[in-house]
Design an enzyme around this catalytic site. Structure first.
Site, PDB file in Angstrom:
ATOM      1  N   LYS A  75       0.861  -1.199   0.000  1.00  0.00           N
ATOM      2  CA  LYS A  75       0.000   0.000   0.000  1.00  0.00           C
ATOM      3  C   LYS A  75       0.886   1.235   0.000  1.00  0.00           C
ATOM      4  CE  LYS A  75      -3.855   2.084   2.579  1.00  0.00           C
ATOM      5  NZ  LYS A  75      -4.661   2.041   3.826  1.00  0.00           N
ATOM      6  N   SER A 150      -9.706   1.884   2.822  1.00  0.00           N
ATOM      7  CA  SER A 150      -8.833   2.647   1.954  1.00  0.00           C
ATOM      8  C   SER A 150      -7.807   1.820   1.184  1.00  0.00           C
ATOM      9  CB  SER A 150      -8.091   3.702   2.777  1.00  0.00           C
ATOM     10  OG  SER A 150      -7.212   3.081   3.701  1.00  0.00           O
ATOM     11  N   SER A 174      -9.899  -0.377   7.080  1.00  0.00           N
ATOM     12  CA  SER A 174      -9.291  -0.206   5.750  1.00  0.00           C
ATOM     13  C   SER A 174      -8.577  -1.436   5.194  1.00  0.00           C
ATOM     14  CB  SER A 174      -8.304   0.964   5.761  1.00  0.00           C
ATOM     15  OG  SER A 174      -9.004   2.183   5.694  1.00  0.00           O
TER      16      SER A 174
END
Lengths: 484, 102
Positions: A75, A150, A174
């Site tokens: 990420k 997210s 997330s």
């Protein structure tokens, strides 16, 4: 160019010399470059091939590390030395970290091969990946829908079979929510398990790094590499080393599993409830005893979260001032330069949360909002502790809905925030949680969330692995992939 | 109803050092009113004898030896600077010269 295998499959293929780390990396790079879902912000080809070459040398020398040579996705909120890191924001324009996050160093140490950086909501603020400054990521199950957020890009990179595992961060859901919406395993460790050093800070008392994977065992293997004290992060807990996979084969017979009644009200889709209730029956037929329990303050969790999280974020994001790194938009004086830089560099959701957080911390409102939220946080934590004196784990839906259409909720922040009602209480209390696939509703994946007591990750993996063995939901693949 | 209006949004954005357009002020005022109304329900929770929780961990005062360790080099720390002057970050003048008195 088949999909990436599991850690165990690839580790034994590497030892049997039927493939090499360089070959695995080349395949993963090709899949990442051909990815049609906007899951990747950067494919670090040269970096990955150098890591893969080193991994092949280690394997030839007899290195037994399971993750050695395994391709993974990071990420893009996790700092990577000499590899651009954006946090999904324009304000970090051109930023190349001079050091790697501890989690990246630990995976480097295992010999794992980072393929690149994945898309996310800006600064991890969002539940749909639509707040990325680099465009939304798309769900492989239906590209017109969001993958959740997210950590949307990381979830997609695993769900689409591009890499074996990915790292995400989970502040209010997330990792677990995009895991649920893309039909894979997503796991958030206990707060204090994993170092946050080198991870772009969002809400420091809630943030935790964790893995996405196809298989529960893979998530446990990655956690084994990530967990542990880091002198660079004073919030990591000093705990003795333990084997996180020790209970994977034990099954749930004799376990007490709690079903919190407050997680089956308020806007849950009927198809989601059906799939989750069926999963609970499956666990019961595997020998677990199921008890209804109550967490009465669940209703207050959203309010607590939307004070504490933006308040902490507004302090953390004060560092983006256009002086030491990233974007600078000059104004007539320094204060005006700060304002213009932040006005141009932050997207709408980040600005909203900065305003909300600054408001909650400002004179006259601090006690009414911030301190009040911290007190209710105590109540939420104590309720979980009371319940975990009676049951070994809790089972709930991960998200109240299946993946929704891109654009459906962007103009209604409160509706967007409600995506996380079942995941954010876990962050408020700092507990570990995992989402595992438990079937489909309207042809799209539903996630089952398992929550355990503090530092009881082995228990989480035990329940999740037992469910995975008893069902075949984790083998389902999006039709967009089946066709190719 | 929450007490947030356009003036409050402008004031708080100023504290947070964020330039907003008029359109953003309008939009955020409406959106944040809805969010604050939802958040405001916390006031109904009785917390009379409840202590606040800032961190869920049972850790306090984590200390270490004060030892010299290797850090970033100046060049590593400076290389992302949007504007620099040798080993210094360049910013605009903060303290202005006093205008001549008289």
């Amino acid at each position: 160019m088949a999909e990436a295998g599991t850690v165990r499959e690839l580790a034994s293929a590497l030892r049997a010399r039927s493939t090499s780390a360089v070959e695995l990396a080349r395949d993963a790079i090709a899949r990442a470059k051909a990815d049609p879902y906007n899951a990747w912000l950067l494919v670090a080809e040269e970096h990955a091939l150098a890591l893969a070459q080193a991994a092949d040398e280690r394997i030839a020398a007899g290195d037994p590390a399971l993750l050695c040579g395994i391709p993974w996705a990071c990420k893009d909120i996790i700092g990577t030395k000499d590899v651009e890191t954006t946090a999904g924001s324009r304000i970090l324009d051109g930023y190349v970290p001079p050091y790697s996050a501890t989690v990246v160093e630990r995976l480097d140490r295992e010999g794992a091969v980072m393929i690149g950086k994945t898309n996310l909501d800006e600064f991890a603020m969002g539940s749909s990946n639509e707040n990325s400054a680099f465009g939304p990521a798309h769900n492989p199950w239906d590209p017109a829908r969001v993958p959740g957020g997210s950590s949307g890009g990381s979830a997609v990179s695993v769900a689409a079979g591009e890499v074996t595992f990915a790292l995400g961060t989970d502040t209010g859901g997330s990792i677990r929510q995009p895991g649920a919406l893309t039909g894979i395993v997503g796991m958030k460790p206990t707060y204090g398990r994993v170092s946050r050093y080198g991870v772009v800070a969002f809400a420091s008392s809630l943030d935790q790094v964790g893995p996405f994977a196809r298989a529960v065992e893979d998530a446990a293997i990655v956690c084994q590499a990530l967990f542990g004290l880091d002198p660079s992060d004073a919030t990591t807990m000093p705990l003795p080393a333990e084997d996180l996979r020790r209970d994977l084969e034990r099954g749930v017979k004799g376990m007490r599993l709690g079903v919190p009644k407050e997680y089956f009200i308020r806007g849950i889709e009927p198809g989601v409830e059906r799939a989750v209730r069926a999963a609970i029956r499956d666990l019961e037929s595997q020998g677990a005893s199921i008890e209804e329990v109550s967490l009465p303050s669940t209703d207050s969790a959203l309010g607590v979260y939307y004070i504490i999280q933006p308040a902490e974020a507004s302090a953390n994001l004060a560092r983006y001032d256009g002086v030491r790194f990233g974007l600078r938009v000059e104004g007539p004086d320094l204060v005006e330069t700060y304002k213009r830089t932040r006005g141009a560099g932050f997207g709408a959701e980040v600005k909203r949360r900065m305003i909300l957080g600054t408001y909650a911390l400002s004179t006259g409102y601090y006690d009414a909002y911030y301190v009040k939220a911290q007190k209710v946080r105590t109540l939420i934590k104590e309720e979980f502790e009371r319940v975990f004196a009676k049951v070994d784990a809790l089972v709930t839906p991960t998200s109240p809905s299946i993946a929704f259409g891109i654009g459906a909720k962007v103009n209604d922040p409160l509706q967007m925030y409600l995506n996380d009602v079942f995941t954010l209480p876990v962050n408020i209390a700092g507990l570990p949680g995992i989402s595992i696939p438990c079937g489909l509703s309207e042809g799209l994946p539903v996630g089952l969330q398992v929550i355990a007591g503090y530092f009881q990750e082995a228990t989480l993996f035990r329940v999740a692995a037992a469910y995975e063995r008893a069902t075949d939901h984790h083998t389902l693949r999006p039709s967009t992939l089946r066709k190719s | 109803m929450s007490e947030i209006d356009r003036g409050v949004v402008r004031y708080v954005a100023d504290l947070a050092r964020i330039a907003l357009t008029d359109e953003e002020v309008d939009r955020f005022t409406a959106q944040l009113s809805v969010v604050l109304d939802a958040v405001g329900k916390l006031r109904e929770v009785d917390t009379e004898r409840v202590p606040p929780t800032a961190s869920v961990l049972p850790l306090q005062n984590v200390l270490r030896e004060d030892e010299v360790r290797e850090g970033l080099t100046v060049e590593q720390a400076m290389r992302n600077a949007p504007s620099r002057d040798g080993d210094l970050f360049r910013v605009q003048t903060v303290i202005e010269e006093r205008p001549p008195s008289g």
